[in-house]
Scaffold this active site. Structure first.
Site, PDB file in Angstrom:
ATOM      1  N   HIS A   1     -29.220  38.552 -20.021  1.00 43.67           N
ATOM      2  CA  HIS A   1     -29.152  38.790 -18.579  1.00 43.67           C
ATOM      3  C   HIS A   1     -28.717  40.217 -18.275  1.00 43.67           C
ATOM      4  CE1 HIS A   1     -27.177  37.906 -14.479  1.00 43.67           C
ATOM      5  NE2 HIS A   1     -28.481  37.826 -14.313  1.00 43.67           N
TER       6      HIS A   1
ATOM      7  N   GLU B   1     -33.638  40.507 -19.884  1.00 40.12           N
ATOM      8  CA  GLU B   1     -33.904  40.204 -18.482  1.00 40.12           C
ATOM      9  C   GLU B   1     -33.330  41.329 -17.633  1.00 40.12           C
ATOM     10  OE1 GLU B   1     -33.114  38.753 -14.410  1.00 40.12           O
ATOM     11  OE2 GLU B   1     -31.650  39.466 -15.881  1.00 40.12           O
TER      12      GLU B   1
ATOM     13  N   ASP C   1     -33.912  43.668 -13.631  1.00 38.93           N
ATOM     14  CA  ASP C   1     -34.407  43.623 -12.258  1.00 38.93           C
ATOM     15  C   ASP C   1     -35.090  44.943 -11.915  1.00 38.93           C
ATOM     16  OD1 ASP C   1     -32.657  41.122 -11.423  1.00 38.93           O
ATOM     17  OD2 ASP C   1     -31.302  42.556 -12.387  1.00 38.93           O
TER      18      ASP C   1
ATOM     19  N   HIS D   1     -30.078  45.831 -10.131  1.00 46.18           N
ATOM     20  CA  HIS D   1     -29.960  44.482  -9.580  1.00 46.18           C
ATOM     21  C   HIS D   1     -29.663  44.484  -8.086  1.00 46.18           C
ATOM     22  CE1 HIS D   1     -27.677  40.866  -8.373  1.00 46.18           C
ATOM     23  NE2 HIS D   1     -28.551  40.238  -9.128  1.00 46.18           N
TER      24      HIS D   1
ATOM     25  N   GLU E   1     -37.493  40.663 -13.410  1.00 42.31           N
ATOM     26  CA  GLU E   1     -37.365  40.060 -12.090  1.00 42.31           C
ATOM     27  C   GLU E   1     -37.717  41.074 -11.012  1.00 42.31           C
ATOM     28  OE1 GLU E   1     -34.136  38.183  -8.945  1.00 42.31           O
ATOM     29  OE2 GLU E   1     -33.596  38.330 -11.078  1.00 42.31           O
TER      30      GLU E   1
END
Length: 643
Positions: free
Chosen positions: A258, A285, A287, A300, A360
Site C-alpha cells: 500500500h 499500490e 495513487d 494520495h 489507483e
C-alpha cells in the site's frame, strides 16, 4: 536481484476437497486455473509441433509421455545428447559449463508447464535441470528457466533465472525444497506463468514466485540439463486463462504494498517502492493525480500538505513546483530530499528494476485526464504490468474505453448488493473492497470467483486479519506491511496441512479372512471432526468387530469418510471372506442349531464330506438349523466340495 558469474546458476485412499466454503472456493479456483498475474507479448513461434494449431484456456498444448521410443515431432535438440529410452526422455550434459537444452511447444502468455524429473547421475549436488519458461526455438540467449538442483534443499536449490545475451546469469529468486531431489528419485515439478509473473511448484506445493520475468514475443518451452544426466516424463503444457490474479489452491495471498512500503518509508515515493520490492511484494499500490499542467503524479492526498514540505492542491501546482518539494523529511530525516515521482518515473523504475503496479486513479478524472494516464503507461511499455483500480466508476469506464487490455479493479468501502453484476457491467478483473466489510460478508467471494473475478481486500495490517482473509478465499491483500505479509506467507507455505486424512488400518486392504476371525474395524484419521464407516454400504462403527459368519463368501468393501474444517477425505479398503474347514466349523458351533444337528454337521465336516454336509443343512434349514445360518453353511460346504 543478484547477478552471478557465467559459471553459476542457477490403500486406495482418495482425498476429496470440499464441504466448506474455503474448500469449495479452492476447487473453483483450480478449475478456473490460476497463478499470479499479467500478460506478455503474444506471437506464435515458427517451429513444427505435434500440438494443435490454436489453443484456448484449458487446452493442453503439449502432452508427451515418450511412449513412441523416439524424440517427438517438433522437439528440437539444440545441444547435448537427448534420446528416448524406456518411455522417458534422457538429456546429458558432460560438464557444468554446458547448459544443454531441447525446445518445443509454442509461445504462450499464460500457461502451466509440468513434468516429472529425475536426476540419473550428477557431477555434484549443485548441478541442475530446468523447465525452460521462455526460450527461443533455436536455443539462443536470452532465455528464462525454472531450475532445480540435485541438492534441492540448498538455499538456492530452486531458482528463477535468466541467461542474458552476454552469457551471464541473473538469478531473480531462490528457495529451498522440502527434501532433496537427489538421484534416482522422481519429482513432479511445475511452473505456472502469467506474463512476467510465475510460481515454482515442487511436488504440488508452491515454493516461490517471481514478478521479474522479461517475456519475449516468440519464446517457447524447453528442458535443460547441466552437469549430469536427467530423465523427464509426462511433460504437459496447458494454456491458462489470462486472469492470473485468482489464487490457486494451496498458494499464499498476493502481497500488494500500500503506497509502497508505507510503514517503513515515505509513502508513494521511489524509495518506498524499492523497499517494498526488496521485501518481496508482488505488487506496488500507488495513487495518481494530475498537476496543474496535466502531468500525472504519484500522490494520495488532494493536497501536498501532509506528505511534503509544501502546501496547496496538487491540481493547482505545476509539475515544476511539485518536483521542487521534499517528500521525505516528514517521515524521517534520512529520507530528506525524496521527491514526488511522476507516473512516468515510477513506471520506468518498475520496468527496469522489476515489479508491477496496482494504480489507483485518485478522485474524479475527466476522460482526457485518464487518456493521459493511459498514454504514459503505453509510452513506458508497461501495459502488461499495470492494473488500474479506482473508487470512481467513470474512471474505470474511461480506462476500459481507452485501453481494454488493462485489468480493472473496483474499490469499495461498503459492498454492493450484487458484486458480480457490477463486475460484469464494468468489465472488472478484480473486486477490491474494504477488508473489514468483506469479513462481515465473506459469502460474496465464491460467486465472484465463479464469475472469474478476483478479490483483493484493503488495507489489512495484522496476521489475524490475513489469516481470516485467507480462509474465506481472498486472492490478494493491500497492506502497509508488505514485508511482514511476505513473511507470513512463507510460514503459510511451511504449515502442516490442515486437510483431513483417513486410512483404514483394519482389516488390512486385500486381506483374506475365514469365518473364525473377528477383525475389528480401525481407522486412522487426522484433522477430522466426524468419521463415518460403512461395510458394503451399511453403516458400522469404528472399533466394532466384524461378524464374518453372516457375510457372503467373496469380496467386501469398507469405506471411511471424515470431515474437518478444511474439507472431506475418504478411503476404501477391501477384504475377502474365504471358505475354510476351520471357519465353517466355527459357524456350525456358534450357529444356534439344535445339539443333534450340531453333532451331525460336525461329524460330516471332520470327515470332509462337504457335499453331504450341504445336503443336510439344506434339509434342516428352518427346522433344526436356523435358516440364515443354514444358507451360509450350504454355500461354504459346496465351495469346499469343489476344491
Amino acid at each position: 536481484m543478484t547477478v552471478h558469474s557465467a559459471s553459476s546458476p542457477g490403500g486406495r485412499a482418495t482425498k476429496i476437497l470440499a464441504a466448506t466454503r474455503l474448500a469449495a472456493t479452492r476447487t473453483r479456483v483450480a478449475a478456473v486455473a490460476a497463478a499470479l498475474a499479467v500478460t506478455g507479448a503474444a506471437a506464435a513461434v515458427a517451429v513444427a509441433t505435434s500440438s494443435p494449431a490454436t489453443a484456448k484456456p484449458g487446452d493442453v498444448v503439449v502432452s508427451e509421455n515418450f511412449s513412441s521410443g523416439s524424440l517427438p515431432a517438433g522437439w528440437n535438440a539444440v545441444d547435448g545428447t537427448w534420446k528416448v529410452e524406456n518411455g522417458r526422455l534422457y538429456g546429458t550434459s558432460a560438464s557444468a559449463s554446458a547448459n544443454n537444452k531441447i525446445t518445443f511447444g509454442r509461445h504462450l502468455d499464460d500457461f502451466r508447464f509440468e513434468a516429472t524429473m529425475r536426476f540419473e547421475s550428477v557431477q555434484a549436488a549443485t548441478r541442475w535441470a530446468s523447465l525452460g519458461i521462455d526460450v527461443p526455438a533455436d536455443g539462443a540467449t536470452p532465455w528464462w528457466i525454472a531450475t532445480m538442483r540435485s541438492g534441492s534443499t540448498a538455499s538456492n536449490g530452486l531458482e528463477f533465472a535468466q541467461r542474458t545475451t552476454g552469457n551471464a546469469w541473473v538469478v531473480t529468486n531462490t528457495a529451498s525444497a522440502p527434501y532433496a531431489a537427489g538421484t534416482g528419485r522422481d519429482v513432479r515439478v511445475a511452473v505456472e506463468v502469467h506474463g512476467n509473473q510465475a510460481r515454482w511448484i515442487f511436488d504440488g506445493r508452491e515454493m516461490m514466485r517471481t514478478s521479474s520475468l522479461q517475456r519475449s514475443a516468440n519464446g517457447v518451452q524447453a528442458l535443460f540439463v547441466n552437469g549430469g544426466t536427467v530423465s523427464y516424463d509426462d511433460v504437459v503444457v496447458t494454456e491458462l486463462p489470462p486472469n492470473g490474479f485468482l489464487r490457486p489452491e494451496g498458494s499464499p495471498l498476493t502481497v500488494i504494498a500500500h503506497r509502497g512500503a508505507s510503514a517503513a518509508a515515505p509513502e508513494n515515493t521511489l524509495v518506498a517502492q524499492e523497499i517494498a520490492r526488496k521485501g518481496g511484494a508482488d505488487w506496488i499500490e500507488n495513487d495518481v493525480q494530475p498537476s496543474k499542467d496535466g502531468i500525472p503524479f504519484v500522490l494520495h492526498d488532494g493536497t501536498v500538505d501532509r506528505t511534503t514540505d509544501g502546501t496547496g492542491n496538487i491540481r493547482d501546482l505545476t509539475a515544476a513546483q511539485i518536483k521542487a518539494l521534499d517528500a521525505g523529511s516528514w517521515f524521517a530525516p534520512q529520507y530528506a530530499g525524496e521527491r514526488v515521482p511522476t507516473l512516468a518515473e515510477q513506471l520506468a523504475d518498475l520496468r527496469t528494476r522489476g515489479g508491477n503496479l496496482l494504480l489507483e486513479i485518485k478522485g474524479r478524472h475527466t476522460k482526457d485526464e485518464v487518456a493521459k494516464i493511459v498514454q504514459v503507461i503505453r509510452d513506458q511499455q508497461m501495459t502488461g504490468r499495470v492494473f488500474v483500480q479506482s473508487f470512481e466508476v467513470d474512471a474505470l469506464r474511461y480506462t476500459y474505453e481507452l485501453a481494454p487490455e488493462l485489468p480493472l479493479g473496483l474499490l469499495r468501502s461498503s459492498l454492493d448488493a450484487d458484486p458480480v453484476a457490477i463486475a460484469r457491467e464494468l468489465h472488472l478483473t478484480a473486486y477490491n473492497p474494504d477488508g473489514n466489510a468483506l469479513l462481515a460478508k465473506p459469502e460474496i467471494v465464491a460467486p465472484l470467483h465463479a464469475a472469474g473475478v478476483a478479490v483483493m481486500a484493503w488495507t489489512m495490517d495484522s496476521a489475524s486479519l490475513w489469516q481470516r482473509l485467507e480462509r474465506i478465499g481472498v486472492d490478494g491483500v493491500i497492506t502497509n506491511r508488505p514485508s511482514e505479509l511476505v513473511g507470513w506467507n512463507s510460514a503459510f507455505l511451511q504449515r502442516p496441512s490442515a486437510e483431513p486424512t483417513v486410512a483404514i488400518t483394519s482389516p488390512a486392504d486385500e486381506a483374506r479372512l475365514d469365518r473364525a476371525q473377528s477383525p475389528v474395524v480401525a481407522v486412522a484419521a487426522t484433522n477430522a471432526e466426524t468419521v463415518t464407516v460403512t461395510v458394503d454400504g451399511v453403516k458400522t462403527e469404528v472399533g466394532r468387530a466384524l461378524d464374518l459368519r453372516t457375510l457372503a463368501a467373496g469380496e467386501h468393501t469398507i469405506r471411511a469418510e471424515v470431515t474437518g474444517p478444511e474439507g472431506t477425505a475418504t478411503a476404501t479398503s477391501t477384504f475377502t471372506v474365504t471358505p475354510s474347514q476351520a471357519g465353517l466349523g466355527y459357524v456350525i458351533l456358534t450357529s444356534g442349531a439344535k445339539q443333534s444337528a450340531v453333532t451331525a454337521m460336525t461329524a460330516l465336516l471332520s470327515q470332509g464330506q462337504y457335499a453331504a454336509l450341504a445336503t443336510y443343512a439344506t434339509v434342516q434349514a428352518g427346522k433344526q438349523v436356523p435358516a440364515d445360518v443354514a444358507g451360509v453353511i450350504v454355500a461354504d460346504a459346496r465351495a469346499l466340495a469343489q476344491k
